[in-house]
Design an enzyme around this catalytic site. Sequence first.
Site, PDB file in Angstrom:
ATOM      1  N   ASP A   1     -18.345  13.968  23.369  1.00  0.00           N
ATOM      2  CA  ASP A   1     -17.736  12.440  23.757  1.00  0.00           C
ATOM      3  C   ASP A   1     -16.490  12.327  22.844  1.00  0.00           C
ATOM      4  O   ASP A   1     -15.977  13.229  22.082  1.00  0.00           O
ATOM      5  CB  ASP A   1     -18.826  11.466  22.790  1.00  0.00           C
ATOM      6  CG  ASP A   1     -18.814   9.890  23.272  1.00  0.00           C
ATOM      7  OD1 ASP A   1     -18.051   9.776  24.226  1.00  0.00           O
ATOM      8  OD2 ASP A   1     -19.807   9.113  23.049  1.00  0.00           O
TER       9      ASP A   1
ATOM     10  N   ASP B   1     -17.497   7.070  15.947  1.00  0.00           N
ATOM     11  CA  ASP B   1     -17.082   5.561  15.683  1.00  0.00           C
ATOM     12  C   ASP B   1     -18.233   5.383  14.644  1.00  0.00           C
ATOM     13  O   ASP B   1     -18.339   5.924  13.563  1.00  0.00           O
ATOM     14  CB  ASP B   1     -16.733   4.791  16.635  1.00  0.00           C
ATOM     15  CG  ASP B   1     -16.174   3.525  16.157  1.00  0.00           C
ATOM     16  OD1 ASP B   1     -15.481   3.477  15.093  1.00  0.00           O
ATOM     17  OD2 ASP B   1     -16.708   2.564  16.843  1.00  0.00           O
TER      18      ASP B   1
ATOM     19  N   ARG C   1     -21.385   5.800  15.453  1.00  0.00           N
ATOM     20  CA  ARG C   1     -22.225   7.078  15.719  1.00  0.00           C
ATOM     21  C   ARG C   1     -23.668   6.355  16.513  1.00  0.00           C
ATOM     22  O   ARG C   1     -24.552   7.283  16.678  1.00  0.00           O
ATOM     23  CB  ARG C   1     -22.604   7.794  14.408  1.00  0.00           C
ATOM     24  CG  ARG C   1     -23.028   9.163  14.815  1.00  0.00           C
ATOM     25  CD  ARG C   1     -23.407   9.897  13.446  1.00  0.00           C
ATOM     26  NE  ARG C   1     -22.082  10.635  12.946  1.00  0.00           N
ATOM     27  CZ  ARG C   1     -21.988  11.295  11.876  1.00  0.00           C
ATOM     28  NH1 ARG C   1     -23.215  11.354  11.284  1.00  0.00           N
ATOM     29  NH2 ARG C   1     -21.053  11.752  11.588  1.00  0.00           N
ATOM     30  N   THR C   2     -23.549   5.129  16.584  1.00  0.00           N
ATOM     31  CA  THR C   2     -24.849   4.414  17.347  1.00  0.00           C
ATOM     32  C   THR C   2     -24.967   5.323  18.834  1.00  0.00           C
ATOM     33  O   THR C   2     -26.114   5.664  19.059  1.00  0.00           O
ATOM     34  CB  THR C   2     -24.523   3.096  17.454  1.00  0.00           C
ATOM     35  OG1 THR C   2     -24.055   2.517  16.407  1.00  0.00           O
ATOM     36  CG2 THR C   2     -25.686   2.280  18.022  1.00  0.00           C
TER      37      THR C   2
ATOM     38  N   LYS D   1     -14.094   8.911  13.128  1.00  0.00           N
ATOM     39  CA  LYS D   1     -13.405   7.819  12.311  1.00  0.00           C
ATOM     40  C   LYS D   1     -14.022   7.790  10.948  1.00  0.00           C
ATOM     41  O   LYS D   1     -15.435   8.159  10.929  1.00  0.00           O
ATOM     42  CB  LYS D   1     -13.565   6.410  12.838  1.00  0.00           C
ATOM     43  CG  LYS D   1     -12.506   6.326  14.123  1.00  0.00           C
ATOM     44  CD  LYS D   1     -12.507   4.942  14.593  1.00  0.00           C
ATOM     45  CE  LYS D   1     -12.408   4.545  16.042  1.00  0.00           C
ATOM     46  NZ  LYS D   1     -12.435   3.085  16.133  1.00  0.00           N
TER      47      LYS D   1
ATOM     48  N   TRP E   1      -7.646   1.768  15.825  1.00  0.00           N
ATOM     49  CA  TRP E   1      -8.329   1.612  17.257  1.00  0.00           C
ATOM     50  C   TRP E   1      -7.501   2.693  18.048  1.00  0.00           C
ATOM     51  O   TRP E   1      -6.316   2.615  18.037  1.00  0.00           O
ATOM     52  CB  TRP E   1      -7.998   0.250  17.765  1.00  0.00           C
ATOM     53  CG  TRP E   1      -8.605   0.391  19.100  1.00  0.00           C
ATOM     54  CD1 TRP E   1      -8.087   0.176  20.430  1.00  0.00           C
ATOM     55  CD2 TRP E   1      -9.918   0.126  19.325  1.00  0.00           C
ATOM     56  NE1 TRP E   1      -8.938   0.128  21.265  1.00  0.00           N
ATOM     57  CE2 TRP E   1     -10.042   0.009  20.936  1.00  0.00           C
ATOM     58  CE3 TRP E   1     -11.197   0.095  18.671  1.00  0.00           C
ATOM     59  CZ2 TRP E   1     -11.384   0.161  21.417  1.00  0.00           C
ATOM     60  CZ3 TRP E   1     -12.431   0.255  19.182  1.00  0.00           C
ATOM     61  CH2 TRP E   1     -12.445   0.097  20.564  1.00  0.00           C
TER      62      TRP E   1
ATOM     63  N   TYR F   1      -6.729   5.315  24.462  1.00  0.00           N
ATOM     64  CA  TYR F   1      -7.120   6.847  25.281  1.00  0.00           C
ATOM     65  C   TYR F   1      -6.209   6.593  26.520  1.00  0.00           C
ATOM     66  O   TYR F   1      -5.922   5.478  26.976  1.00  0.00           O
ATOM     67  CB  TYR F   1      -8.307   7.287  25.503  1.00  0.00           C
ATOM     68  CG  TYR F   1      -9.224   7.710  24.280  1.00  0.00           C
ATOM     69  CD1 TYR F   1      -9.064   8.917  23.815  1.00  0.00           C
ATOM     70  CD2 TYR F   1      -9.907   6.648  23.571  1.00  0.00           C
ATOM     71  CE1 TYR F   1      -9.357   9.372  22.656  1.00  0.00           C
ATOM     72  CE2 TYR F   1     -10.611   7.164  22.281  1.00  0.00           C
ATOM     73  CZ  TYR F   1     -10.319   8.516  21.769  1.00  0.00           C
ATOM     74  OH  TYR F   1     -11.069   8.858  20.747  1.00  0.00           O
TER      75      TYR F   1
ATOM     76  N   TRP G   1      -6.744   7.337  29.386  1.00  0.00           N
ATOM     77  CA  TRP G   1      -7.634   6.856  30.800  1.00  0.00           C
ATOM     78  C   TRP G   1      -7.578   5.458  30.730  1.00  0.00           C
ATOM     79  O   TRP G   1      -7.684   4.868  31.697  1.00  0.00           O
ATOM     80  CB  TRP G   1      -8.882   7.778  30.727  1.00  0.00           C
ATOM     81  CG  TRP G   1      -9.476   7.758  29.593  1.00  0.00           C
ATOM     82  CD1 TRP G   1     -10.455   6.878  29.065  1.00  0.00           C
ATOM     83  CD2 TRP G   1      -9.691   8.991  28.557  1.00  0.00           C
ATOM     84  NE1 TRP G   1     -10.908   7.134  27.748  1.00  0.00           N
ATOM     85  CE2 TRP G   1     -10.472   8.438  27.698  1.00  0.00           C
ATOM     86  CE3 TRP G   1      -9.125  10.088  28.574  1.00  0.00           C
ATOM     87  CZ2 TRP G   1     -10.774   9.475  26.578  1.00  0.00           C
ATOM     88  CZ3 TRP G   1      -9.518  11.037  27.650  1.00  0.00           C
ATOM     89  CH2 TRP G   1     -10.509  10.716  26.606  1.00  0.00           C
TER      90      TRP G   1
HETATM   91  P1  G4P Z   1     -20.193   6.404  18.778  1.00  0.00           P
HETATM   92  O1  G4P Z   1     -21.699   6.574  18.815  1.00  0.00           O
HETATM   93  O2  G4P Z   1     -19.592   7.455  19.610  1.00  0.00           O
HETATM   94  O3  G4P Z   1     -19.592   6.286  17.426  1.00  0.00           O
HETATM   95  O4  G4P Z   1     -19.757   5.138  19.682  1.00  0.00           O
HETATM   96  P2  G4P Z   1     -20.310   3.617  19.192  1.00  0.00           P
HETATM   97  O5  G4P Z   1     -21.525   3.312  19.529  1.00  0.00           O
HETATM   98  O6  G4P Z   1     -19.831   3.393  17.749  1.00  0.00           O
HETATM   99  O7  G4P Z   1     -18.987   2.915  20.193  1.00  0.00           O
HETATM  100  C1  G4P Z   1     -19.035   2.016  20.970  1.00  0.00           C
HETATM  101  C2  G4P Z   1     -18.163   1.976  22.038  1.00  0.00           C
HETATM  102  O8  G4P Z   1     -16.924   2.030  21.584  1.00  0.00           O
HETATM  103  C3  G4P Z   1     -17.936   3.412  22.747  1.00  0.00           C
HETATM  104  O9  G4P Z   1     -17.685   3.309  23.990  1.00  0.00           O
HETATM  105  C4  G4P Z   1     -17.006   4.071  21.989  1.00  0.00           C
HETATM  106  O10 G4P Z   1     -16.246   4.892  22.976  1.00  0.00           O
HETATM  107  C5  G4P Z   1     -16.005   2.923  21.919  1.00  0.00           C
HETATM  108  N1  G4P Z   1     -15.017   3.167  20.803  1.00  0.00           N
HETATM  109  C6  G4P Z   1     -15.292   3.224  19.650  1.00  0.00           C
HETATM  110  N2  G4P Z   1     -14.069   3.358  18.843  1.00  0.00           N
HETATM  111  C7  G4P Z   1     -13.052   3.367  19.797  1.00  0.00           C
HETATM  112  C8  G4P Z   1     -11.739   3.380  19.904  1.00  0.00           C
HETATM  113  O11 G4P Z   1     -10.957   3.765  18.414  1.00  0.00           O
HETATM  114  N3  G4P Z   1     -10.912   3.422  20.894  1.00  0.00           N
HETATM  115  C9  G4P Z   1     -11.592   3.342  22.091  1.00  0.00           C
HETATM  116  N4  G4P Z   1     -10.661   3.319  23.162  1.00  0.00           N
HETATM  117  N5  G4P Z   1     -12.708   3.190  22.159  1.00  0.00           N
HETATM  118  C10 G4P Z   1     -13.625   3.398  21.208  1.00  0.00           C
HETATM  119  P3  G4P Z   1     -18.699   2.971  25.224  1.00  0.00           P
HETATM  120  O12 G4P Z   1     -19.034   1.809  25.315  1.00  0.00           O
HETATM  121  O13 G4P Z   1     -19.811   4.174  25.304  1.00  0.00           O
HETATM  122  O14 G4P Z   1     -17.718   3.085  26.735  1.00  0.00           O
HETATM  123  P4  G4P Z   1     -16.850   4.165  27.138  1.00  0.00           P
HETATM  124  O15 G4P Z   1     -15.599   3.649  26.975  1.00  0.00           O
HETATM  125  O16 G4P Z   1     -17.016   5.578  26.635  1.00  0.00           O
HETATM  126  O17 G4P Z   1     -17.117   4.231  28.456  1.00  0.00           O
HETATM  127 MG    MG Z   2     -17.502   6.531  24.553  1.00  0.00          MG
END
Ligand code: G4P
Ligand code: MG
Length: 171
Positions: free
Chosen positions: A95, A99, A101-102, A127, A152, A155, A157
């Site tokens: 991944d 963050d 880690r949920t 993080k 924050w 990325y 993309w």
């Molecule tokens: P974790 O288990 O990887 O720590 O993820 P967590 O549930 O804490 O994160 C919830 C969403 O927030 C995840 O995206 C994660 O990628 C995104 N996220 C957390 N920190 C950052 C950051 O600093 N920058 C960005 N751009 N995103 C962050 P998701 O809901 O799974 O969506 P996706 O974007 O991967 O499709």
């Molecule tokens: Mg993600």
Amino acid sequence: MGNEHYVSYSTIHKLVKKLADKIVATNYQADYIVAIGSGGFIPARILKTFLNIPILAVGVSYYGIDNKPLDVIEKIQWIDDAQKHLQGKRIILIDEVDDSRTTLLYCIDELIKSNLKEIAVLVLHNKDKKKAGEFPKEVSHYFAAQDLKNVWIKYPWDAIEIDKHNIKARS
Ligand code: G4P
Ligand code: MG
């Protein structure tokens, strides 16, 4: 802004190479890369360049109940015949960010139900913050290519204007 960290595609590629080198050095013999969508998709594809093993994809979504902020995770995409394909196998779960880690812990718990042998977790960024929990015993390896404070991460993309993004990533 000081609490935003811009990352270019070129840097992403190099971070993935660093992860590939780390996992190769452990002699971990993975059968599959499992990408957590959507942030894990592009890192997974780059990782395949270095490891040359197939990619499987999983996806989750979050929803609130009665408009409460407490989010519940559910699978929205998974591996067909997961038990058949994953039983006794070693995977690399990738991944973009560790963050809270949920998401990672949810995916690991669900994947373990298919009787995997072993999991290596790779993330581009970790993080420095409180995590939702510890990894279960099936996770034998964990590598983050880069550790960051609770910033924050931007990325490439997600960029609407990639040239402007790259300028910010350079500075
Ligand atoms: P974790 O288990 O990887 O720590 O993820 P967590 O549930 O804490 O994160 C919830 C969403 O927030 C995840 O995206 C994660 O990628 C995104 N996220 C957390 N920190 C950052 C950051 O600093 N920058 C960005 N751009 N995103 C962050 P998701 O809901 O799974 O969506 P996706 O974007 O991967 O499709
Ligand atoms: Mg993600």
